[in-house]
Design an enzyme around this catalytic site. Structure first.
Site, short mmCIF file in Angstrom:
data_model
loop_
_atom_site.label_atom_id
_atom_site.label_comp_id
_atom_site.label_asym_id
_atom_site.label_seq_id
_atom_site.Cartn_x
_atom_site.Cartn_y
_atom_site.Cartn_z
N GLY A 18 -4.17 -6.12 -10.77
CA GLY A 18 -4.03 -4.68 -11.07
C GLY A 18 -4.93 -4.23 -12.21
N TYR A 19 -4.33 -3.53 -13.17
CA TYR A 19 -5.08 -2.94 -14.29
C TYR A 19 -5.28 -3.91 -15.45
CZ TYR A 19 -3.98 1.41 -11.83
OH TYR A 19 -3.86 2.40 -10.87
N THR B 83 8.67 -8.63 -3.09
CA THR B 83 7.42 -7.94 -3.39
C THR B 83 6.36 -8.38 -2.40
OG1 THR B 83 5.69 -7.58 -5.04
CG2 THR B 83 6.77 -9.73 -5.11
N ASP C 232 9.66 -2.32 -9.93
CA ASP C 232 8.70 -1.23 -9.84
C ASP C 232 8.08 -1.14 -11.22
OD1 ASP C 232 7.54 0.62 -7.97
OD2 ASP C 232 8.21 2.19 -9.33
N SER C 233 6.76 -1.12 -11.24
CA SER C 233 6.08 -1.22 -12.51
C SER C 233 4.82 -0.38 -12.47
CB SER C 233 5.74 -2.69 -12.79
OG SER C 233 5.18 -3.31 -11.65
N LYS D 189 0.35 -14.21 -20.91
CA LYS D 189 0.69 -12.86 -20.41
C LYS D 189 2.21 -12.72 -20.29
CE LYS D 189 0.51 -9.64 -16.53
NZ LYS D 189 0.00 -9.20 -15.24
P1 ITT Z 1 5.52 -4.22 -4.39
O1 ITT Z 1 5.99 -2.78 -4.37
O2 ITT Z 1 5.49 -4.84 -3.04
O3 ITT Z 1 6.24 -5.05 -5.39
P2 ITT Z 1 3.15 -3.03 -5.56
O4 ITT Z 1 1.86 -3.59 -6.05
O5 ITT Z 1 3.06 -1.86 -4.60
O6 ITT Z 1 3.97 -4.22 -4.88
P3 ITT Z 1 4.43 -1.32 -7.48
O7 ITT Z 1 4.76 -0.28 -6.48
O8 ITT Z 1 5.46 -1.67 -8.51
O9 ITT Z 1 4.05 -2.70 -6.78
O10 ITT Z 1 3.08 -0.89 -8.17
C1 ITT Z 1 2.75 -1.43 -9.37
C2 ITT Z 1 1.27 -1.22 -9.62
O11 ITT Z 1 1.10 -1.07 -11.04
C3 ITT Z 1 0.49 -2.47 -9.23
O12 ITT Z 1 -0.01 -2.39 -7.91
C4 ITT Z 1 -0.60 -2.50 -10.28
O13 ITT Z 1 -1.66 -1.66 -9.90
C5 ITT Z 1 0.11 -1.91 -11.51
N1 ITT Z 1 0.73 -3.00 -12.30
C6 ITT Z 1 2.05 -3.32 -12.39
N2 ITT Z 1 2.23 -4.41 -13.15
C7 ITT Z 1 1.00 -4.80 -13.54
C8 ITT Z 1 0.54 -5.88 -14.30
O14 ITT Z 1 1.35 -6.80 -14.79
N3 ITT Z 1 -0.77 -5.95 -14.50
C9 ITT Z 1 -1.62 -5.04 -13.99
N4 ITT Z 1 -1.28 -4.01 -13.24
C10 ITT Z 1 0.05 -3.89 -13.00
#
Ligand code: ITT
Length: 205
Positions: A154-155, A8, A70-71, A176
């Protein structure tokens, strides 16, 4: 110990995995530590597809067993948005603050009882030979009217848990990790990794 690449570029995720996977018989390494600079195009329509794309790409480049996730956030009143677009919701290169403001502006006329949402996380574990295992987790909450809390990323500042009376960003990382989508997915991932470790002939903890 064999290495496990936590693939990541998101520092928040990486920190959480270091804690979530503590004690497994793999040395957790990051792309930066392995001097791997790779941006995978997340062209899939599902969390499963994108987690698989990321894990496979990093496993191929590194030759290491690789975990990627992916989240994202699915908001009921927005028909499941931002979903797989969570990281890009306010455009490429936007900050967490900008993404939160964009989300809040979309929900400005939505009353409290209709602000339900869930976080989802899909983890893909890919071996360099191309084999992939998937696991997932989710947690439910409500989108707050304004951000609160300093932890997480993030959010998290607008993801409110009614039963805890706190946003995700008001929870220290260990709490968390007990309630989050990633924490739940990581419990499964830990089992898969322990199973894999036994095939590497590593003494289990
Ligand atoms: P990688 O792909 O390099 O892992 P990324 O941030 O781009 O990093 P994702 O494509 O999975 O990862 O996007 C997930 C987004 O969803 C992340 O940037 C946050 O905005 C949100 N997100 C995911 N998990 C979260 C969490 O635990 N708390 C808050 N926001 C989250």
């Amino acid at each position: 110990m064999p290495k496990l690449l936590v693939a990541t570029n998101n520092k928040g995720k990486l920190n959480e995995y270091r804690s979530l996977l503590e004690g497994i018989p793999f040395e957790l390494v990051s792309p930066a530590e392995e001097r791997i600079c790779l941006e995978v195009k997340e062209s899939g329509k599902t969390f499963e597809a994108n987690a698989t794309l990321k894990a496979k790409a990093f496993a191929t480049v590194s030759g290491l067993l690789t975990l990627a996730d992916d989240s994202g956030l699915e908001v009921d009143a927005l028909g499941g948005e931002p979903g797989v677009m969570s990281a890009r919701y306010a455009g490429e290169g936007a900050s967490d603050e900008q993404r939160i403001n964009y989300l809040l502006s979309k929900l400005k006329d939505v009353p409290r009882e209709k602000r339900t949402a869930r976080f989802r996380c899909v983890i893909a574990i890919a071996a360099p030979d191309g084999k992939v295992r998937l696991c997932s987790g989710e947690c439910r909450g409500v989108i707050a009217f304004e951000p609160r809390g300093e932890h997480g990323f993030g959010y998290d500042p607008v993801f409110y848990f009614p039963e805890l009376g706190k946003t995700m960003a008001e929870l220290p990382m260990d709490i968390k990790n007990r309630v989050s989508h990633r924490g739940k997915a990581a419990l499964e991932a830990r089992k898969i990794l322990l199973e894999m470790a036994s095939t590497y002939d590593i003494p289990l903890p």
